[in-house]
Write an enzyme that holds these catalytic residues in place. Structure first.
Site, short mmCIF file in Angstrom:
data_model
loop_
_atom_site.label_atom_id
_atom_site.label_comp_id
_atom_site.label_asym_id
_atom_site.label_seq_id
_atom_site.Cartn_x
_atom_site.Cartn_y
_atom_site.Cartn_z
CG ASN A 193 -0.35 -0.14 2.51
OD1 ASN A 193 0.79 -0.61 2.62
ND2 ASN A 193 -1.04 0.26 3.55
CB CYS A 324 -1.62 0.01 8.38
SG CYS A 324 -0.55 1.46 8.43
CD GLU A 504 8.67 1.36 10.10
OE1 GLU A 504 9.64 0.79 9.60
OE2 GLU A 504 7.57 1.49 9.55
P1 NAD Z 1 1.26 -9.28 3.82
O1 NAD Z 1 1.49 -9.63 5.24
O2 NAD Z 1 0.45 -10.18 3.00
O3 NAD Z 1 2.64 -9.12 3.05
C1 NAD Z 1 3.63 -8.19 3.48
C2 NAD Z 1 4.96 -8.62 2.95
O4 NAD Z 1 5.33 -9.86 3.55
C3 NAD Z 1 5.01 -8.87 1.45
O5 NAD Z 1 6.22 -8.37 0.95
C4 NAD Z 1 4.93 -10.37 1.35
O6 NAD Z 1 5.49 -10.90 0.17
C5 NAD Z 1 5.74 -10.78 2.55
N1 NAD Z 1 5.49 -12.13 3.05
C6 NAD Z 1 4.39 -12.89 2.90
N2 NAD Z 1 4.55 -14.08 3.53
C7 NAD Z 1 5.78 -14.05 4.09
C8 NAD Z 1 6.52 -14.97 4.90
N3 NAD Z 1 6.04 -16.16 5.26
N4 NAD Z 1 7.75 -14.61 5.32
C9 NAD Z 1 8.25 -13.41 5.01
N5 NAD Z 1 7.60 -12.50 4.24
C10 NAD Z 1 6.38 -12.81 3.80
O7 NAD Z 1 0.65 -7.81 3.84
P2 NAD Z 1 0.17 -6.94 2.58
O8 NAD Z 1 -1.12 -7.51 2.08
O9 NAD Z 1 1.30 -6.74 1.64
O10 NAD Z 1 -0.08 -5.54 3.30
C11 NAD Z 1 -1.27 -5.23 3.93
C12 NAD Z 1 -1.11 -5.35 5.43
O11 NAD Z 1 -0.03 -4.53 5.87
C13 NAD Z 1 -2.33 -4.82 6.16
O12 NAD Z 1 -2.64 -5.67 7.22
C14 NAD Z 1 -1.86 -3.47 6.68
O13 NAD Z 1 -2.56 -3.01 7.80
C15 NAD Z 1 -0.42 -3.72 6.96
N6 NAD Z 1 0.35 -2.49 6.97
C16 NAD Z 1 0.82 -2.01 8.17
C17 NAD Z 1 1.51 -0.80 8.21
C18 NAD Z 1 2.03 -0.24 9.52
O14 NAD Z 1 2.88 0.65 9.48
N7 NAD Z 1 1.57 -0.70 10.67
C19 NAD Z 1 1.74 -0.09 7.04
C20 NAD Z 1 1.26 -0.61 5.85
C21 NAD Z 1 0.57 -1.82 5.82
#
Ligand code: NAD
Length: 531
Positions: A193, A324, A504
């Site tokens: 995102n 998020c 962060e």
């Molecule tokens: P996701 O957890 O599906 O993926 C995030 C990243 O993790 C991707 O690069 C993905 O390829 C990787 N990944 C997936 N499985 C993995 C594994 N087993 N080991 C290591 N890496 C792995 O999340 P998303 O759909 O990309 O993002 C949306 C989520 O992120 C939402 O829940 C959102 O709230 C959260 N988010 C949080 C913040 C924050 O600052 N708190 C900011 C942005 C997004």
């Protein structure tokens, strides 16, 4: 996590003049030619030859093919090989070798490097915003803001790192001191995102503290981070200090379990965060987790109505609702429910949906089919559970053949919501706002906190003591009063409860990318009873 950069350069128009070296970001210069509004051609010109970056150069991966999709049109714009496990190992080795020298670079020089990178990134706002909009589907003006927040992080942290140091302790003749030392190779993993912003929020403190990095972008949005790697090289970053491995979760998993990675800095969903933390425990890697949320926004009865409605929209409709920290649970005092709802629905219906490169578009395309189906499924469940669709509520087909392959969902306001509805309890990560009604302060605080998440929260009221009182009782790490999603680089950002571990931004983020060394200094003969 979006409104950090308040110097929006929305009226400026950038482009390049002169010859542009294909597939290289080195040496590009800014000019004064107007941005080609609604055109993807500039972004396509900027596509890199590979999505992997090792030792300060593009690197051809040996993993499976990864398609980069223009989210607005659904078209594949390039395909590149992902990193295999062996490529991850190569990248980590490169980072490990570079770390041995980089850690000795004086903090002032590392700070200068980040400041130079900030300046270059700011100058190239337009190109980075083109790439980001192609990759994420979000409106171009938002991508410009995201570049701005990346610039702010690089600049703020580049500026403070010299003053980040340990302490001196006077021990009556003898003394002691502490110093902050880097951790080693950091494994960064990001979501789709806010790809560029997330990368900058991790890169800036990691490099400031003298670490090296191997970064894995989301498989859905790899473009801007690769461009950033080339920019860091241009800013003077030594080879091997910043590396990128492209691919899906399996590449992230390889990085997570690599023995030479000292710390994992992850932004993404709660389930993935838990998996990473569990895996990291095998070798006791440190972790920072920035995870999901289901944040409350509380609107009291004394608000300026226009501002309160603006706040609810700021809390829900950036980035097609995929934020998020979004305040998706909008608690409204019963006495103003009718007027608030009417104004909110009227303004939400006016949001233009369509080609994210167009200046007046406020809602762009959904990231992928899986996310699109997930959001629509949440809307179906919401209707079945008794929520009332006050506007939006489903897919939209923009009036342009070019956008036929894109996936668009109308910004949605749900009324008659209750705390036990699925759409109110779970993170939808789409443009779906739920209105909940409340009567008393005590009641709304209890209901706002009744969630496993704790990323953000906000209160709208003109009563300052009530604002402070309520905010102090909300279980959330990143709060706003009378606005939403404003997190400037000077303050730490992060969550309570299931929304994460660590922070962060702010000076505090440097604590998560360094460790304390304590040194006791004997100035005379050591005390010793063993004569
Ligand atoms: P996701 O957890 O599906 O993926 C995030 C990243 O993790 C991707 O690069 C993905 O390829 C990787 N990944 C997936 N499985 C993995 C594994 N087993 N080991 C290591 N890496 C792995 O999340 P998303 O759909 O990309 O993002 C949306 C989520 O992120 C939402 O829940 C959102 O709230 C959260 N988010 C949080 C913040 C924050 O600052 N708190 C900011 C942005 C997004």
């Amino acid at each position: 996590m979006i409104l950090c950069n308040l110097k929006l350069r929305l009226n400026e128009t950038y482009c390049f003049i002169g010859a542009v070296t294909p597939f290289s970001f080195d040496g590009m210069k800014l000019g004064v030619i107007k941005r080609m509004s609604s055109s993807f051609s500039r972004a396509v010109e900027l596509l890199p030859p590979s999505l992997n970056w090792v030792n300060n150069d593009f690197y051809t991966g040996s993993g499976k093919g990864l398609d980069v999709i223009n989210k607005a049109t659904g078209g594949v714009v390039m395909t590149s090989a992902s990193a295999s496990d062996a490529d991850v190992d190569t990248a980590v080795k490169s980072a490990h070798a570079a770390y041995q020298k980089f850690r000795d670079m004086p903090a002032a020089e590392r700070g200068q490097l980040l400041l130079k990178a900030a300046t270059l990134l700011e100058e190239r706002t337009s190109d980075f915003a083109h790439l980001e909009t192609l990759d994420t589907g979000k409106p171009y003006y938002e991508s410009e803001m995201d570049v701005g927040t990346g610039v702010d992080a690089l600049r703020f942290i580049g500026g403070i790192v010299q003053n980040y140091h340990g302490n001196h302790y006077d021990l009556g003749g003898n003394f002691a001191y502490t110093s902050r030392e880097p951790l080693g190779v950091i494994g960064g993993i990001g979501p789709w995102n806010y790809p560029l912003q997330t990368a900058c929020w991790k890169i800036a403190p990691a490099l400031a503290c003298g670490n090296s990095l191997v970064y894995k972008c989301s498989e859905y949005t790899p473009l801007s981070t690769v461009a950033l790697a080339a920019l860091l090289k241009e800013a003077g970053l030594p080879a091997g200090v910043f590396n990128i491995v492209a691919g899906d979760g399996s590449v992230g998993a390889a990085l997570t379990s690599h023995p030479d990675v000292s710390k994992l800095s992850f932004t993404g969903s709660v389930p993935t965060g838990k998996r990473i933390m569990s895996k990291a425990s095998d070798s006791l890697k440190k972790v920072t987790l920035e995870l999901g949320g289901k944040s409350p926004l509380i609107i009291f009865d004394d608000v300026d109505m226009k501002n309160a409605v603006s706040t609810a929209m700021l809390a829900n409709f950036f980035s097609q609702g995929a934020v998020c920290s979004n305040g998706t649970r909008v608690f409204v005092h019963r006495s103003i429910l009718q007027e608030f709802t009417a104004q909110l629905v009227e303004r939400t219906k006016k949001l233009k949906i369509g080609n994210p490169m167009e200046d007046d578009v406020k809602v762009g395309a959904t990231i992928c089919k899986m996310q699109y189906d997930k959001i629509l499924n949440y809307l179906d469940i919401a209707k079945k559970e008794g929520a009332e669709v006050l506007c939006g509520g489903g897919p939209v087909v923009p009036d342009s053949p070019e956008l036929e392959g894109g996936l668009y969902i109308a910004p949605t306001v749900l009324g008659s919501c209750t705390d036990d509805m699925t759409v109110v309890k779970e993170e939808v990560f789409g443009p779906v706002l739920s209105i909940l009604v409340f009567d008393s302060e005590e009641e709304v605080i209890r209901r706002a906190n009744d969630t496993p998440f704790g990323l953000a929260a906000a209160v709208c009221t003109q009563n300052l003591s009530r604002a402070y009182r309520v905010i102090s009782k909300l279980e959330a790490g990143s709060c706003n009063i009378n606005t939403f999603n404003a997190y400037p680089a000077v303050i730490p950002f992060g969550g309570y409860k299931n929304s994460g571990i660590g922070r962060e931004l702010g000076e505090e983020c440097l604590n998560y990318y360094s460790q304390t060394k304590s040194v006791y200094v004997e100035t005379g003969d050591p005390w010793c009873p063993f004569e």
